[in-house]
Scaffold this active site. Structure first.
Site, short mmCIF file in Angstrom:
data_model
loop_
_atom_site.label_atom_id
_atom_site.label_comp_id
_atom_site.label_asym_id
_atom_site.label_seq_id
_atom_site.Cartn_x
_atom_site.Cartn_y
_atom_site.Cartn_z
N CYS A 16 0.84 -1.19 0.00
CA CYS A 16 0.00 0.00 0.00
C CYS A 16 0.87 1.24 0.00
O CYS A 16 1.59 1.51 0.97
CB CYS A 16 -0.90 0.01 1.21
N GLY A 17 0.80 1.98 -1.09
CA GLY A 17 1.62 3.19 -1.22
C GLY A 17 1.12 4.32 -0.35
O GLY A 17 1.91 5.01 0.31
N HIS A 18 -0.19 4.53 -0.31
CA HIS A 18 -0.68 5.68 0.46
C HIS A 18 -0.37 5.50 1.94
O HIS A 18 0.00 6.44 2.63
CB HIS A 18 -2.18 5.93 0.20
N ASP A 53 -10.27 3.80 -3.76
CA ASP A 53 -9.13 4.52 -3.19
C ASP A 53 -9.30 6.01 -3.45
O ASP A 53 -9.47 6.44 -4.59
CB ASP A 53 -7.83 4.01 -3.83
N GLY A 63 -0.60 4.36 -4.55
CA GLY A 63 0.86 4.28 -4.72
C GLY A 63 1.33 2.99 -5.34
O GLY A 63 2.23 3.00 -6.21
N SER A 64 0.76 1.86 -4.92
CA SER A 64 1.23 0.59 -5.49
C SER A 64 0.85 0.48 -6.96
O SER A 64 1.57 -0.11 -7.76
CB SER A 64 0.68 -0.61 -4.69
O1 LIG Z 1 -1.86 3.47 -2.29
C1 LIG Z 1 -2.02 2.24 -2.35
O2 LIG Z 1 -1.18 1.52 -2.87
C2 LIG Z 1 -3.21 1.63 -1.69
N1 LIG Z 1 -4.31 2.53 -1.39
C3 LIG Z 1 -5.47 1.70 -1.15
C4 LIG Z 1 -5.28 0.57 -2.12
C5 LIG Z 1 -3.78 0.38 -2.25
O3 LIG Z 1 -3.36 -0.70 -1.46
#
Ligand SMILES: O=C(O)[C@H]1NCC[C@@H]1O
Length: 389
Positions: free
Chosen positions: A107-109, A300, A305-306
């Protein structure tokens, strides 16, 4: 004695769980800092299984209503993993969401939010290696090696002083992800008549072309809005298309695509081999806007981010981005109308396993809570709103 103290001390409650809440471009991260039991397992992936099998009540309690909400997202800190023991990571993390599977692999965020929190916390019970983090006085950057289920993510956080004590909320957090790669391109998906959504039927179309399946710590299906039959892209536009329609289209596509397991082959780890999300992508003059449905169709709020990792790997594959180049701006449907909330993704290096992508974005604190469950609570693990079956 204040009311809160009375609640925590005098009432019979189950284990108190303490959390810090943050948001990254609007997407929440509920960081579990205290009260989570020690997980069994030799590896972080085994601990992820243990969390799912033995402690899912805690995830449900923190993600579901009334303590959470249908779009809540969480991060459970894991102080010791196989990689922290070998000195290859500073701390571990498990990511969690609202879906039945419960636990993301990347998870990027949340990584961006954790970057700030892990620099800011002074509590060594929460982060025992906090004072061993590498800090560069010249740049004012503190480095964190975060062990996520998909591997080690290298996070860089600007701090407000030369000692690396407090993160700088005015500057982005950056991270270098695990190698990202494309497993398939231009996949034709036939949608059986009984499963076609309205916009497809309107265009008398029964086939959808998915641009790519790409991995960025989790597998994403990348598809354009127009290919799904939404002629106004990611806007309400003249046809007044709705999120509910996008939800139906992406849920159907995910259900059909998930069957094609050969598309999600991970070179090392069977636990990472599944389709996590359908990302609807719209190319713009400035970069890309995305609408990400992940897990059990959560949306999201952040630019994901991912999936930025996955999309940069795809863009390199197509020759649209260069290794060492300037990269691209990524927005979500929320960040695109709230200036300064996008992510930036850059291809840093090509390795034999994939592209190393740098992602940057900003996160902010929203609160801190202690959650309890009273002994006689009739809904101890909360609930998800839906029509009864
Ligand atoms: O930013 C992300 O990568 C995540 N945000 C919610 C879904 C992903 O895992």
């Amino acid at each position: 004695m204040d009311v809160f103290h009375t609640l925590l001390v005098d009432q019979p409650t189950t284990r108190t769980v303490q959390v810090i809440d943050m948001h990254t471009s609007g997407e929440p991260t509920r960081i579990v800092v205290k009260g989570y039991p020690k997980l069994e397992g030799e590896t972080l992936l085994e601990m992820r299984r243990c969390a799912r099998e033995k402690h899912d009540d805690i995830r449900q309690r923190l993600m579901f209503e009334p303590r959470g909400h249908s779009e809540m997202y969480g991060a459970v800190l894991v102080k010791e993993t196989e990689l922290t023991k070998r000195g290859e990571a500073d701390i571990g993390v498990l990511f969690c969401h609202n879906g039945p599977d419960g636990y993301s692999t990347m998870c990027g965020h949340a990584t961006i939010a954790l970057g700030r929190f892990l620099v800011d916390t002074q509590d060594l019970e929460v982060f025992p290696n906090r004072n061993k983090l590498a800090h560069d006085n010249a740049t004012g950057v503190t480095a964190i090696r975060l062990h996520a289920p998909c591997g080690v993510v290298h996070v860089s956080v600007y701090t407000q002083d030369n000692l690396g004590r407090t993160s700088d909320p005015t500057r982005p957090v950056r991270f270098l992800g695990v190698p990202s790669f494309v497993t398939a391109r231009d996949i034709e998906v036939d949608i059986p008549p009984s499963q076609q959504w309205k916009r497809l039927r309107d265009h008398q179309c029964s086939r959808v072309k998915v641009d790519a399946i790409a991995y960025g710590g989790a597998f994403y299906a990348l598809v354009s809005a127009t290919e799904l039959g939404f002629k106004d892209g990611l806007r309400r536009g003249d046809s007044n298309q709705t999120l509910a329609e996008f939800d139906e289209a992406t849920a159907t596509l995910k259900r059909i695509l998930s069957e094609r397991k050969e598309l999600y082959a991970h070179p090392r780890e069977p636990d990472l081999a599944f389709l996590y999300s359908v990302m609807v992508v719209e190319k713009t003059d400035q970069g890309e806007t995305g609408l990400c449905f992940f897990a059990d169709q959560q949306i999201d709020r952040s630019p994901t981010g991912s999936c930025v990792m996955a999309r940069v790997a795809f863009a390199v594959d197509q020759g649209r981005l260069q290794i060492g180049g300037e990269g691209c701006e990524y927005e979500s449907i929320v960040s695109v109308v709230n200036e300064g909330n996008g992510f930036h993704g850059t291809a840093v290096e090509q390795t034999s396993e994939g592209v190393i992508v740098k992602v940057q974005g900003r996160a902010f604190y929203t609160g801190a809570s202690s959650f309890v469950v009273e002994q006689h609570d009739t809904m101890p693990n909360g609930f998800v709103v839906g029509l009864p079956s």
